[in-house]
Design an enzyme around this catalytic site. Structure first.
Site, PDB file in Angstrom:
ATOM      1  N   CYS A 250       6.112 -23.498   4.991  1.00 56.32           N
ATOM      2  CA  CYS A 250       5.587 -24.696   4.647  1.00 56.32           C
ATOM      3  C   CYS A 250       6.947 -25.781   4.565  1.00 56.32           C
ATOM      4  CB  CYS A 250       4.855 -24.806   3.115  1.00 56.32           C
ATOM      5  SG  CYS A 250       5.737 -23.666   2.020  1.00 56.32           S
ATOM      6  N   HIS A 490       6.579 -23.937  -3.090  1.00 56.29           N
ATOM      7  CA  HIS A 490       5.830 -24.537  -1.952  1.00 56.29           C
ATOM      8  C   HIS A 490       6.279 -26.140  -1.712  1.00 56.29           C
ATOM      9  CE1 HIS A 490       2.257 -24.932   0.549  1.00 56.29           C
ATOM     10  NE2 HIS A 490       1.897 -26.072  -0.275  1.00 56.29           N
TER      11      HIS A 490
END
Length: 1129
Positions: A250, A490
């Protein structure tokens, strides 16, 4: 989130499965609080509530209790449902089932008698059904928000915040509410709220007027993020698509989206010449593919081919890399791909700014200025309120005074001002917020989550030395956000694609529209309030600003007409091939693949047998298993343009022996493919077609009385075994009777004597006068396809391979070898099939012929089969062995590879030279490159340096003096004197090893002007970097001049200037003197004792140590595999 795997399995992001936070002591999950909770009731089993549709629901729920999205209508009519009502109040379009927020209510009647759970009808937000859930207990009323309650799929999730309200019936009275809830809804926790929202006593208090006519009205305002793991159509809702996550990529996805929306960069990437590139190794082509799919595709885009083109192994892709380092490496790679093309200068034209570093003495006329370029700016955020304070801190001058005075050369130590000032800002400004910094207390890198404000519009004119032609006004284009700590987390990115104030959130494969507040204010950090999705550890770490005056150029629309038609066609072809493969895999059970081999495939084979199944390119036909043989033959008729009468089908019985059986498609015509196809997958047949110069149908074939023979001829002069045709002959005919026909085919005289061999018998046939049946030992099962080889008798014995026997023996020793350019990794590899009995000259001649060069100007290197195949030792031209000796260490199944290098001199001249590998380091200690030098064999260090000077580009004012250092484990172990023979140097290097087995290298560098002359009280001392422990050394060591008795504070100041380390970072450095394995700490007032460095006689050279964190190392919890980011191709 869509995880990119080989099976395209969807799964939730690990970040999305983190524990939810309990906001108050009585805010709990309903699943944990209920005693034997009942199944969620269906609406038909409820006491029917009354529904007033105020922009909400106008029809009864479906049988399963779900309200279809199409039934959410804006309607002022009412529909009766019994003892309750639900109302939806939406500030946005009431028909928009994809909205991100709404307010809806639910009226519960007969509340005093309420004994069981109640659910409101659904209201759709982000395409998911949301309901108010009421659960009474003995003491209080439970009030919950339920999401997607009927969906048991484990893959979906949705992040939301909501306020739960109990309406008051008094005019102008405020509703009763509790703290806002914030929750990740998923299948196992699909509702959230308060089990004790309000006590019955307080609810029934007539003074508060919550109950009216034995009814209460509950209201929810919910704001939901885009869901994961459901059929969320990002393209339909936003016009954009996301990127699949390979597991921990990500960080890369957010950066790729940012670069994609830098439209002028995207257009330049489209224009990179990639026509001749290998699709699996070309970074440019892979990035073109990703950008094209992002622009024109409808589904999330995979990045596996991109990371494969980087040369990354699986482990690399699944590691969290440092984003700033990855950005720099990727831009550097793109810049190198654009060099030498019309695109050269694109990257610096977009991202390059300029600054000057200065030191100005206060009391003497002595100034120092150095100009530098930058592609990004690192802003300190610690103890800074906003972006302007960080910029002010960046350019704030520092006063050098007291023990920290500046060494002004002949002027001595002087008070001075030191700082930087910007001279120009780029069109696209990348700002890295230093969230991750070294913490001296924990002696490690930690993440700072402090609040730091940045703005949609900024002006940077005040930080420029002189105003530019246009104002330094910038518009915020992207906000890259990290949630987590320094060990991982993340990444998402918020982008304002057209810089018009419309923001979108890119969370891997999910793209959703969002409010400006969510993109900007809620990513300041330092917050964990009730109105934000983000926890305190979620905040911006990188900002992208675009200059106001450059918006049209940087963000100009890109149409398909601006993309090369060749590139579009290539990408479309790739897509069609991939779709065909997917379709083929999906239909594998209902279709049969028929691989058709023709005689032209036999003509391509010059070895044993008729063809190589692994290399042949058959014509492939796919036919359903329930179709007939007649239909298959019709496909052949249309595909090859020949009639049935001019073709014959032969089944390949075994791939090993390549024998055929005649297949009578006339007799078998009505049978299905499933009935006649063999267990062989795919079904391989040879389709015999009549020769175009022979009119009429093929002659009939009777397998009981005839044999099918394949004919080959061995050409000894060209060392080739050529296929010359096939023939069907009666069993009674003799082999010798075939000779005149073969002579005719070959254009020989009719009486030319030929020798005949049976390829499978692997020997010359001696019974030529016997019938074919007995001569060839025709088996009873009548398998067809004997191969006969013809050669002329009395051939010149001086030829390399005069007979077919010699040729077959040579085939046994032939191997395929891949040749790679050692000095130019971008040069495509090529493959040659060579005999492993070739000597050095034969090898050189074969490669030189392929490269069209002089074999005397080639040098070869053995291949080392380690993590990545690399070049090993050079092969001397006097090598007496064979190719087999060069590749014999590899496994049987391994790739055989040899590296080569083009030389500027003859390999024989090289015999009088000695190859000397070393590293050249620039004066700023930032750039390293390998040098391969060829000094004379009996030369000294002086001759080596003279040879190096021919290959090094010096500055105009350079004195062109070089020196040679020996480096081991990032430390200088020796300064090599000019009169040392190279033989002595190399032998000593081979004989010395360290306990850690550290590799020693030689380094050549230019001697700085200040090091040219040394006074008696001056000496060059080694300096090295390490982190905590001496064995954790890293970086580039160097020499610096020190004076006897001077304070170490002055020496440290000179080192800081040379390394260009900012003062705040320099404060975290520790210093010591390492001698004989012992280290002694020093402070600024400690005098330098040169005897420590001069008195060395053996062992490790004493050095001045800089103890600080190794910033070049990526942050990872997997310390054993830490390494710098590299893009190999």
């Amino acid at each position: 989130m869509e995880i990119e795997t080989d099976q395209s399995i969807e799964a939730m992001d690990t970040q999305d499965t983190q524990e939810v936070e309990i906001l108050t002591s009585d805010l709990q999950q309903t699943q944990q609080q209920r005693n034997s909770p009942p199944q969620l009731p269906k609406f038909k089993n409820l006491i029917q509530p009354q529904l007033h549709a105020v922009g909400a629901v106008t029809q009864l729920p479906s049988e399963n209790g779900n309200m279809p999205p199409q039934q959410l209508l804006a309607d002022s009519s009412s529909t009766s449902f019994g003892d309750g009502e639900a109302m939806g109040i939406d500030d946005e379009s009431k028909e928009d089932q994809f909205r991100s927020e709404t307010t809806f209510s639910f009226t519960v009647e007969n509340v005093v008698q309420l004994k069981s759970q109640r659910l409101s009808p659904p209201v759709y937000v982000r395409m998911l059904p949301w309901r108010i859930m009421v659960i009474p207990n003995d003491r209080a009323l439970g009030f919950f928000l339920q999401c997607n309650g009927e969906n048991d799929s484990p893959t979906w999730s949705c992040n939301a915040i909501a306020e739960l309200r109990l309406k008051c019936h008094k005019p102008d009275a405020q509703p009763f509410t509790r703290a806002r809830i914030k929750h990740l809804f998923y299948s196992k926790e699909n509702d959230y709220g308060y089990s004790n929202f309000i006590t019955w006593q307080e609810l029934k208090d007539s003074e508060k007027s919550y109950v009216h006519n034995n009814s209460i009205t509950l209201e929810v305002h919910v704001v939901a993020d885009a869901p994961h793991g459901v059929l969320w159509d990002s393209k339909k809702h936003t016009g954009y698509v996301g990127l699949k996550n390979q597991g921990a990529t990500c960080y890369m996805n957010s950066l790729l989206q940012t670069l994609y929306f830098t439209n002028s960069l995207r257009l330049s990437v489209y224009r990179i010449p990639t026509e001749a590139d290998d699709s699996s190794k070309s970074v440019g082509l892979s990035l073109q593919r990703v950008f094209h799919e992002l622009q024109f595709g409808d589904r999330p885009v995979g990045t596996k081919k991109l990371t494969k083109s980087f040369g990354w192994e699986t482990l690399d892709s699944f590691m969290q890399h440092d984003v700033q380092e990855f950005l720099r490496v990727l831009l550097d790679k793109l810049e190198s791909k654009m060099k030498g093309t019309i695109l050269e200068g694109t990257i610096p034209g977009l991202f390059e700014g300029k600054m000057s570093s200065y030191i100005k003495c206060k009391n003497v006329d002595y100034n120092s200025t150095r100009y530098e370029t930058f592609y990004d700016i690192q802003l300190n955020i610690k103890d800074k309120k906003n972006i302007y304070e960080s910029f002010q801190d960046y350019v704030a001058p520092e006063t050098l005074e007291g023990d920290n005075k500046y060494d002004a050369g002949v002027h001595g130590l002087q008070e001075a001002s030191k700082g930087v000032i910007f001279t120009s800002f780029p069109p696209v400004l990348h700002l890295h917020l230093m969230r991750f910094q070294y913490d001296p207390v924990t002696d490690s890198s930690i993440k700072y989550n402090d609040r730091f404000e940045f703005y949609e519009h900024i002006n940077l004119d005040r930080y420029l030395a002189e105003s530019e032609n246009t104002l330094a006004d910038y518009v915020l284009h992207a906000v890259l956000v990290h949630s987590g700590d320094n060990h991982g987390g993340h990444y998402v990115v918020f982008i304002n694609p057209k810089a018009d104030g419309r923001w979108f959130k890119f969370d891997d494969d999910v793209v959703s529209s969002c409010r400006k507040q969510e993109a900007i204010e809620q990513n300041y950090g330092g917050m964990d309030d009730e109105i934000s999705f983000h926890a305190k550890c979620s905040n911006a770490y990188m900002l992208v600003y675009i200059r106001q005056s450059e918006l049209d150029r940087v963000l100009g629309d890109i149409t398909e007409s601006e993309i090369s038609s060749d590139l579009v066609e290539r990408l479309d072809l790739e897509k069609r091939i991939e779709m065909a493969r997917r379709k083929e895999r999906g239909e594998a059970n209902t279709y049969v693949s028929v691989h058709v081999i023709l005689e032209e495939n036999f003509e391509e084979q010059h070895k044993r047998r008729l063809f190589d199944l692994e290399k042949v390119h058959p014509r492939v036909f796919r036919i359903k298993q329930n179709q007939t043989v007649d239909e298959l033959v019709d496909l052949f008729v249309r595909g090859f343009g020949v009639s049935r009468q001019r073709m014959r089908m032969w089944n390949l019985c075994t791939a090993q022996t390549q024998k055929f059986s005649h297949f009578d498609f006339v007799a078998e015509g009505s049978r299905t493919i499933e009935q006649i196809s063999t267990s062989q997958k795919p079904w391989v047949i040879w389709l015999q077609l009549a020769w175009t110069d022979v009119p009429g149908p093929l002659p009939p074939f009777n397998p009981k009385t005839e044999s099918l023979l394949f004919l080959k001829y061995y050409d000894p002069r060209n060392k080739r075994l050529n296929y010359i045709g096939c023939t069907q002959q009666p069993h009674t005919r003799r082999l010798i009777d075939l000779v005149p026909d073969v002579n005719s085919k070959l254009g020989f005289e009719p009486d030319t004597e030929l020798t005949i061999y049976d390829e499978y018998a692997d020997k010359k046939l001696v019974n030529l006068n016997e019938p074919i049946e007995s001569a060839l030992f025709i088996p009873q099962d009548h398998l067809q396809g004997h191969i006969l080889i013809f050669e002329r008798e009395n051939v010149d014995a001086k030829l390399d391979l005069p007979t077919v026997g010699d040729y077959f023996l040579d085939l046994v020793y032939r191997i395929e070898i891949i040749f790679s350019d050692k000095c130019n990794p971008n040069e495509p590899d090529f493959t040659l099939e060579l005999s492993n009995r070739y000597n050095y000259d034969q090898l050189a001649n074969a490669v030189a012929e392929r490269l069209n060069t002089d074999p005397q100007k080639l040098q070869f290197f053995m291949c080392i089969n380690n993590y990545k195949e690399t070049a090993g030792n050079a092969v001397p031209y006097t090598f007496k062995g064979t190719i087999k000796d060069l590749v014999s260490y590899t496994k049987q199944s391994s790739t055989k590879r040899i590296f080569y290098q083009r030389l500027s001199l003859s390999i024989h001249e090289l015999d009088n030279k000695k190859q000397f590998k070393c590293v050249w380091v620039s004066s700023d200690l930032k750039d390293e490159k390998e040098l391969v030098l060829y000094p004379n064999k009996n030369d000294t260090v002086k001759g080596l340096l003279e040879e190096a000077a021919k290959k090094i580009s010096f500055a105009e004012n350079s004195r062109r003096k070089l020196r040679l250092l020996k480096i081991s484990n990032h430390k200088i172990v020796a300064v090599c004197k000019d009169d040392i023979p190279l033989d002595t140097l190399l032998k000593s290097n081979e004989s010395i090893t360290t306990a850690q087995g550290a590799q020693k290298t030689f380094r050549i560098e230019e001697v700085p002007a200040e090091d040219m002359q040394l006074a008696e009280n001056e000496f060059l001392i080694p300096v090295a970097h390490f982190s905590k422990e001496l064995y954790n050394s890293f970086g580039i060591p160097f020499l610096t001049k020190a004076r006897q008795g001077e304070p170490y504070g002055a020496l440290k100041q000179r080192i800081q200037r040379r390394l260009n380390v900012q003062d705040k970072e320099w404060e975290n450095y520790k210093f010591c003197v390492i001698s004989m394995g012992h280290n002694a700490d020093v402070n600024d007032n400690t005098p330098v004792d040169l005897e420590v460095y001069r008195s060395w006689t053996s062992g490790q050279l004493p050095f001045f140590g800089l103890d600080h964190i190794n910033k070049s190392r990526k942050r990872s919890s997997l310390n054993f595999s830490e390494k710098a980011i590299k893009i190999y191709n």
